[in-house]
Design an enzyme around this catalytic site. Structure first.
Site, short mmCIF file in Angstrom:
data_model
loop_
_atom_site.label_atom_id
_atom_site.label_comp_id
_atom_site.label_asym_id
_atom_site.label_seq_id
_atom_site.Cartn_x
_atom_site.Cartn_y
_atom_site.Cartn_z
N HIS A 1 0.87 -1.19 0.00
CA HIS A 1 0.00 0.00 0.00
C HIS A 1 0.90 1.23 0.00
CE1 HIS A 1 -3.41 -2.59 1.80
NE2 HIS A 1 -3.61 -2.40 0.51
N ARG B 1 0.85 4.46 0.40
CA ARG B 1 0.96 5.55 1.35
C ARG B 1 1.56 5.14 2.69
NH1 ARG B 1 -5.44 6.87 2.43
NH2 ARG B 1 -6.06 4.94 3.42
N GLU B 2 1.78 3.85 2.88
CA GLU B 2 2.31 3.35 4.15
C GLU B 2 3.84 3.41 4.13
OE1 GLU B 2 0.32 -0.46 4.60
OE2 GLU B 2 -1.63 0.48 4.40
N ARG C 1 -3.24 4.87 -2.17
CA ARG C 1 -3.05 3.55 -1.54
C ARG C 1 -2.88 2.43 -2.58
NH1 ARG C 1 -5.50 0.18 2.79
NH2 ARG C 1 -6.67 -1.52 1.88
N ASN D 1 -3.92 -5.52 -2.17
CA ASN D 1 -4.10 -6.54 -1.14
C ASN D 1 -5.54 -7.04 -1.07
OD1 ASN D 1 -2.71 -8.16 0.70
ND2 ASN D 1 -3.56 -7.01 2.44
N ARG D 2 -6.28 -6.84 -2.16
CA ARG D 2 -7.59 -7.47 -2.33
C ARG D 2 -7.63 -8.22 -3.66
NH1 ARG D 2 -7.38 -5.58 1.90
NH2 ARG D 2 -8.90 -4.40 3.13
N HIS E 1 2.82 -4.10 6.50
CA HIS E 1 1.97 -2.92 6.30
C HIS E 1 2.18 -1.93 7.44
CE1 HIS E 1 -0.90 -4.77 3.30
NE2 HIS E 1 -0.23 -5.83 3.70
N TYR F 1 -0.59 1.08 9.48
CA TYR F 1 -0.16 1.11 10.85
C TYR F 1 -1.28 0.53 11.70
CZ TYR F 1 -3.31 5.16 11.14
OH TYR F 1 -4.41 5.97 11.08
N TYR G 1 -11.08 -7.15 10.24
CA TYR G 1 -12.41 -7.38 9.67
C TYR G 1 -12.24 -8.32 8.48
CZ TYR G 1 -10.49 -3.57 6.81
OH TYR G 1 -9.67 -2.78 6.07
N GLU H 1 1.25 -5.02 10.83
CA GLU H 1 0.86 -3.62 10.74
C GLU H 1 1.78 -2.90 11.71
OE1 GLU H 1 -1.39 -2.10 8.89
OE2 GLU H 1 -2.78 -3.67 8.23
#
Lengths: 310, 93
Positions: free
Chosen positions: A70, A72-73, A128, A145-146, A197, A199, A249, A271
């Site tokens: 991702h 922006r991480e 992202r 990541n999907r 990942h 955070y 989730y 994370e």
């Protein structure tokens, strides 16, 4: 004059060009341990490089680590950079890491989403996803990541190309994902798959696409708890441990669900830390503390994998 | 280049399942253009939302109406981005 790896500041964020260039210096400094391999190109035709840490042998059992899926991480690839340097520099002096590398290889993909990473530097710091065009939509990008073939299109992924969790038109539609899938499949001997990942301070294991427990839940949970205990021992950073579905989730199409279902038992996702005030804008002075504490957990997992062949 | 002047990041610590449901309903609210940095998943984990400056007063009012306490963890996102950029440029030099 050749640049030394010492010239890079690990406590700072860097552009893709700087990171790629630094990889070359690492290879130059540790030619008998580190190689840089191109595993394919991104959607916008940027090369994707893995650093392979190997002391030789053929098709040895291997550990996979990716950072920055991702875009922006930022602390994720920054941690990857520090970690790659740590592995290279500690080989030969750290007995445990040395024994690990004498039997196994480590593959590190520091920029798993190069187009997205560049885009966060040039156009949108909060981006992202990937940067692929979506047919019939003005919105670009897929959540990488999907996009894996693990409950693809199920709960926790969006059908809308404008969503930050858009799963894409089909599994492995994103070339960045497919490049990794192809490498892992063609190699055939990965024993651990770790995705980093940021955070929220979690260490997770499969599944995300279902809340059903994996067969190895007890073992993965125990490894995760021991790993985070070591992480916490350094600065007291608190981590939660559990499967993705219950701890966050339901999220279908995730990388570690795919790797686990492919037969890579020791599949985990980190994370990384946040101070509680900055989120994706974690100040650069937090990079080295983050990487240092994460290393303790990573090392625990890798040592466990080494000691529990299957 | 996209800017985030006046965007704030709110941190919400959920205290009940009812509050969790209310926040989950916000995830499908497209008009306010909320960016969930941490999603509402349980009362154990905080929720972080980047709120565009244009939606700030509306969302804050919404939270107050539902008695959902929040703190502002980032006052002005663009300021942090500018600082980060300056630091990177200096480091490059």
């Amino acid at each position: 004059k050749k640049q030394s790896t010492r010239s890079i500041n690990f406590g700072a964020y860097h552009t893709l060009e700087t990171i790629y260039s630094w990889m070359d210096t690492l290879v130059t400094q540790y030619p008998h341990l580190v190689t840089k391999q191109e595993i394919g190109k991104s959607y916008e035709n940027r090369p994707m490089y893995v650093l392979k840490f190997s002391t030789g042998g053929t098709n040895r059992p291997a550990i996979w680590i990716d950072t920055g899926i991702h875009s922006r991480e930022w602390v994720s690839p920054a941690t990857g950079l520090w970690t790659a340097n740590k592995i290279a520099s500690d080989f030969g002096s750290d007995a445990s890491l040395t024994s690990l590398l004498n039997t196994m290889d480590i593959y590190m993909l520091i920029l798993a989403n190069p187009d997205g990473y560049v885009y966060t530097h040039t156009n949108d710091r909060m981006w992202r996803k990937t940067r692929s065009l979506n047919s019939g939509s003005l919105c670009r990008g897929v959540d990488p990541n999907r996009n894996w073939d693990a409950g693809f299109g199920g709960p926790g992924a969006s059908t809308s190309p404008c969503s930050d969790s858009y799963h894409g038109p089909f599994a492995h539609s994103e070339i960045e994902v497919k490049n990794v899938v192809d490498l892992i499949k063609s190699h055939g001997n990965f024993k651990s798959f770790i995705s980093v990942h940021a955070y929220s301070q979690l260490l997770m294991y499969p599944y995300g696409y279902t809340c059903t427990d994996v067969a190895d839940k007890a073992e993965l949970d125990s490894i995760g708890r021991a790993a985070t205990q070591k992480l916490t021992s350094l600065y007291g950073t608190y981590y939660k441990v559990g499967n993705i579905c219950n701890i966050i989730y339901p999220a279908s199409g995730g990388s570690i669900d795919w790797s686990y279902d492919t037969g890579i038992k020791y599949s985990f996702a980190f994370e990384l830390r946040d101070t509680g005030y900055y989120g994706f804008l974690l100040p650069s002075n937090q990079i080295i503390p983050t990487a240092t504490e994460t290393w303790l957990a990573l090392k625990h997992i890798m040592e466990y994998v080494r000691d529990h062949p299957y | 280049e996209r800017t985030f002047v006046g965007d704030q990041v709110l941190r919400i610590t959920l205290q009940s399942q009812e509050q969790l449901r209310v926040l989950q309903s916000l995830e499908h609210e497209e008009e306010w253009q909320l960016d969930f940095w941490l999603h509402p998943v349980s009362t154990d984990l905080p929720v972080d939302i980047r709120v565009p400056s244009s939606s700030l007063s509306t969302i804050k009012e919404f939270l107050l109406t539902h008695n959902i306490p929040f703190t502002v963890i980032i006052e002005n996102l663009q300021e942090l981005i500018d600082m980060e950029k300056t630091e990177m440029e200096e480091n490059q030099k």
